[in-house]
Structures are given as C-alpha cells and as structure tokens.
Design an enzyme around this catalytic site. Structure first.
Site, PDB file in Angstrom:
ATOM      1  N   PRO A  12     -13.436  -1.777 -30.947  1.00  5.67           N
ATOM      2  CA  PRO A  12     -11.971  -1.869 -30.805  1.00  5.67           C
ATOM      3  C   PRO A  12     -11.292  -0.668 -31.471  1.00  5.67           C
ATOM      4  CG  PRO A  12     -12.768  -3.451 -32.449  1.00  5.67           C
ATOM      5  CD  PRO A  12     -13.979  -2.809 -31.837  1.00  5.67           C
ATOM      6  N   ASP A  13     -10.125  -0.289 -30.922  1.00  5.40           N
ATOM      7  CA  ASP A  13      -9.394   0.775 -31.641  1.00  5.40           C
ATOM      8  C   ASP A  13      -8.585   0.086 -32.733  1.00  5.40           C
ATOM      9  OD1 ASP A  13      -6.756   1.281 -29.115  1.00  5.40           O
ATOM     10  OD2 ASP A  13      -7.191  -0.368 -30.481  1.00  5.40           O
ATOM     11  N   PHE A  14      -7.610   0.773 -33.277  1.00  5.72           N
ATOM     12  CA  PHE A  14      -6.903   0.187 -34.438  1.00  5.72           C
ATOM     13  C   PHE A  14      -5.609  -0.493 -34.025  1.00  5.72           C
ATOM     14  CE2 PHE A  14      -9.544   1.651 -37.840  1.00  5.72           C
ATOM     15  CZ  PHE A  14     -10.175   2.783 -37.331  1.00  5.72           C
ATOM     16  N   ARG A  15      -4.867   0.176 -33.085  1.00  2.96           N
ATOM     17  CA  ARG A  15      -3.482  -0.254 -32.906  1.00  2.96           C
ATOM     18  C   ARG A  15      -3.131  -0.843 -31.540  1.00  2.96           C
ATOM     19  NH1 ARG A  15      -3.913   4.019 -36.180  1.00  2.96           N
ATOM     20  NH2 ARG A  15      -3.032   3.838 -38.262  1.00  2.96           N
ATOM     21  N   ASN A  63     -12.805   9.365 -35.799  1.00  7.41           N
ATOM     22  CA  ASN A  63     -13.677   8.201 -35.706  1.00  7.41           C
ATOM     23  C   ASN A  63     -14.811   8.262 -36.721  1.00  7.41           C
ATOM     24  OD1 ASN A  63     -11.981   7.512 -33.662  1.00  7.41           O
ATOM     25  ND2 ASN A  63     -13.347   8.200 -32.029  1.00  7.41           N
ATOM     26  N   ASP A  91     -17.476   6.121 -36.276  1.00  5.66           N
ATOM     27  CA  ASP A  91     -18.599   5.402 -35.659  1.00  5.66           C
ATOM     28  C   ASP A  91     -19.796   6.323 -35.371  1.00  5.66           C
ATOM     29  OD1 ASP A  91     -16.396   5.256 -32.814  1.00  5.66           O
ATOM     30  OD2 ASP A  91     -17.803   6.846 -33.321  1.00  5.66           O
ATOM     31  N   HIS A 127     -12.161  11.932 -40.839  1.00  9.40           N
ATOM     32  CA  HIS A 127     -12.022  10.700 -41.646  1.00  9.40           C
ATOM     33  C   HIS A 127     -13.372  10.250 -42.162  1.00  9.40           C
ATOM     34  CE1 HIS A 127      -7.828   9.765 -39.768  1.00  9.40           C
ATOM     35  NE2 HIS A 127      -7.870  10.873 -40.477  1.00  9.40           N
TER      36      HIS A 127
END
Ligand code: APR
Ligand code: ZN
Length: 357
Positions: free
Chosen positions: A113-116, A188, A190, A207
């Site tokens: 899933p993304d964040f927003r 990302n 991941d 990040h």
C-alpha cells in the site's frame, strides 16, 4: 549550490556534449579564459555563447554567491512535449540524463500500500497500533518511546519476503540498460528498485533502506539478516555492543532524522538533467519533493501519477500523464518500442528468482 568550476577539465568531464566546447567562439580563447571573461561580463543573467551548432548553449553565472558557480543549460531548443508520444520521442532521440523521482505509488502494483491514497493508504490503516497520529509510526521520537508499532509494521512490510518488482521498476532498469538513466531518487524503503537491478551508482534511497541496520543509540552497525530474522519473528532487536541498551532498527530515515548526505548531490545532477520523470508520489514530503522545483525551467518535467501533484502543471514544459501508473508506463514503453526488451528483462528477473530459490 551547483557546479563549482575549478578547472575546464573538470567541467568538460561533466559536460555531456563536448562539441559545444569545440565551437570556434570558445576555441579562440581556451575554455578557462572564456570562463574568466564570462565571469567578468556576466552577473546573474544568461550569457549566450554563439555556437557552431544550431542549438545555443548558455552560461548563467551568479557572482552573488561567494563562489563562482556555473549553470550550463541549453535554452534555445527547449522541447515542447505534450503527449506520451512526444515524451517517448524525446527519450529515444535526445535524452541521455533522465532523472527519476519515485514514491510509494510505484510499489502499489506489487501489493504494497502507499501512504496517502484514501482508504487503502497505510496511514488510513494503522488503527490497530493506537498511534497519536499516522506518521508517528515513522517518527524517531515516538519510536524511542514505543518501537512496537514500527516493528509490527516492519514484520508485514519486510522487503523481498512478500513483494517483488513490477513493470515500473523493470522500466527503470531498462532506462539504465539503454544508457538514458541519470539517477533514480526513491522515497521507498521496500528495496524493490535494488531487487529490479538498479545499481548503487544510479540509486539514491533518500528515505533509507532495510538493507542495513544500526543501533539507534550508539550507531553500531548490525547484521541486517539477523535484524530481519528478529523482526520477522516478532522480536525487538537490541544492540550487541556491551553496556548499550539501544534498539536496533533498519536504516530507514524517520521523521526527525537527516537524509543521507549524498541526497544533496542532486544540486549537481540537475544541471545535466535533460528530463525529469516523477512517478507515483504525492510530492508531500520535503526535502525530497524539492527536487521537482529545483530542475531548470527549461527541463521538461513528466509526471506519471493518478492525479496532478506538487507544482506540476505550472510550467509550459510540464507533461502530466494521469490515471493508473502501470498503464501509463506500459504506454510509454510501447511508444518507445521497448516492449520486447521489457518482457526479456522480466523473464531474466523471474529466472534469477527461481535459481535463487
Ligand atoms: N496509479 C497511479 N498513481 C498511484 C497509484 C497507481 N496505481 N498508486 C498510488 N498512486 C499515487 C497516489 O495517488 C499518490 O499521489 O501515488 C502517490 C503516492 O503518494 P503517497 O502515498 O503520499 O506516497 P509518497 O509520495 O511516496 O510519500 C512520501 O511520505 O510518509 C512519508 O516517508 C514516507 O516516503 C514516504 C513519503
Ligand atoms: Zn548500541
């Protein structure tokens, strides 16, 4: 700031099309004498250098700053790109330095899933962790008070265990193989860009990454596989250094922590960027999002995202490809005529995975 011109050789090494510096206007005086004249003549305006080729290259020298800097850009034949066909043509025929900014949107086709995104985004689905606010799960101060929510999430999200790269990641690898890729700047954590084969030299994990892990108190580096094992088993990895009671976390950048120092190298890169590609990000988080506004106004910016974000659309050189980003990338690959190459790349990835199992 941007390029520090210490000697013509260092400039020429960075300058892509050397032919500009062989044009007669420069040859009368060698490059450093021309630069000296430019510095004397110019202040903060653009000094056009007549060139033996139709395109005009210009220097923008800003003497205000304490150091001589040089911004080198072409300002005559700025492309006007409107459609995915124009973008593909530009990438194929002219671009050699495509700077790519990506966010969580590019991992949604892989099942992360993304964040927003309302409803499915991570920040809408953290109720079980009882957080004061969603971003707390990545806040270093909150982590020091209570690391459990982060480690529970990390157990779900650990890269390479449940997820694999998708067409977007393979497209980025293809840009690299076609020698078009300047850098991938990713938000990302991941690790899918790495898994898709983007080399370290072309990847800035702004990040941070799960690939390494260190103590949050003394900074001691720890074996990331051991940390991964502990997290997957639901434990909280503790520091191995004697007398240190610190918790060990993967080296992802939390709110309140600094980005890797090399993130700021983008100030150098952007002067040689001939196309900025922004894929699957809301451009909500700075300083990462600042790259989008830092590229020269003559550098085409292409957004591939569900909807327009950030300042995209405000410049005449912006192109916005809205809708499902997987479809947009597939249509760009089609227009580039790279479908077979992409399929071959995906096959190589799959066979590598099978061999490693
Ligand atoms: N097709 C097109 N667009 C998509 C798709 C899709 N399949 N899936 C997601 N998107 C878009 C969303 O509409 C959104 O605009 O991708 C964007 C993802 O934005 P965010 O969820 O905000 O993710 P991101 O921009 O990476 O967040 C930045 O915020 O919380 C911090 O550190 C975290 O790195 C993260 C940063
Ligand atoms: Zn420690």
């Amino acid at each position: 700031m941007s390029l520090l011109i210490t000697s013509s050789r260092s400039v020429l090494r960075q300058v892509k099309s050397y032919s500009v510096f062989q044009c007669p206007a420069i040859h009368e005086g060698n490059l450093s004498s021309v630069l000296r004249t430019l510095y004397r003549q110019s202040s903060t305006f653009c000094v056009g250098l007549p060139c033996c080729r139709s395109s005009c290259w210009s220097w923008q020298c800003d003497l205000q700053s304490s150091r001589h800097i040089g911004l080198w850009s072409s300002h005559q034949n700025t492309p006007t790109l409107k459609t995915v066909t124009d973008v593909a043509k530009f990438i194929k025929e002219r671009a050699t330095n495509v700077l790519v900014m990506v966010g969580a949107g590019i991992s949604t086709p892989s099942g992360i899933p993304d964040f927003r995104t309302p409803g499915t985004g991570l920040y809408d689905n953290l109720q079980k962790y009882n957080l004061p606010y969603p971003e707390a799960i990545f806040d270093i101060h909150f982590f020091m008070m209570d690391p459990r929510p982060f480690f529970a999430l990390a157990q779900d999200l650990y890269p390479g265990v449940n997820y694999k790269p998708n067409v977007v990641h393979h497209f980025l690898r293809l840009l690299y193989e076609e020698e078009k890729l300047q850098m991938v700047y990713t938000q990302n954590i991941d690790g899918l860009e790495r898994l898709a084969g983007i080399p370290d030299t072309k990847l800035m994990e702004a990040h941070g990454t799960f690939a390494t892990a260190s103590c949050t108190l003394c900074g001691k580096m720890h074996n990331s596989n051991k940390v991964k094992q502990a997290i997957i088993e639901g434990d909280i990895p503790m520091c191995e250094a004697t007398n240190c009671k610190g918790k060990v976390k993967p080296d992802i950048v939390f709110f309140g922590e600094n980005l890797p120092p090399s993130f700021w190298d983008y100030h150098q890169h952007i002067h040689f960027t001939d196309l900025l590609l922004i894929i699957g990000t809301s451009l909500e988080v700075y300083p990462f999002a600042g790259i989008a506004d830092a590229v020269g106004t003559q550098t085409p910016r292409v957004l591939i995202n569900l909807n327009a974000v950030g300042s995209l659309g405000r410049r005449t050189t912006d192109v916005i490809l809205t809708g499902d980003l997987e479809e947009s990338v597939h249509s760009l690959v089609r227009e580039l005529g790279w479908e077979e190459k992409l399929k071959a790349l995906e096959k190589v990835y799959e066979s590598k995975q099978i061999n490693e199992e």
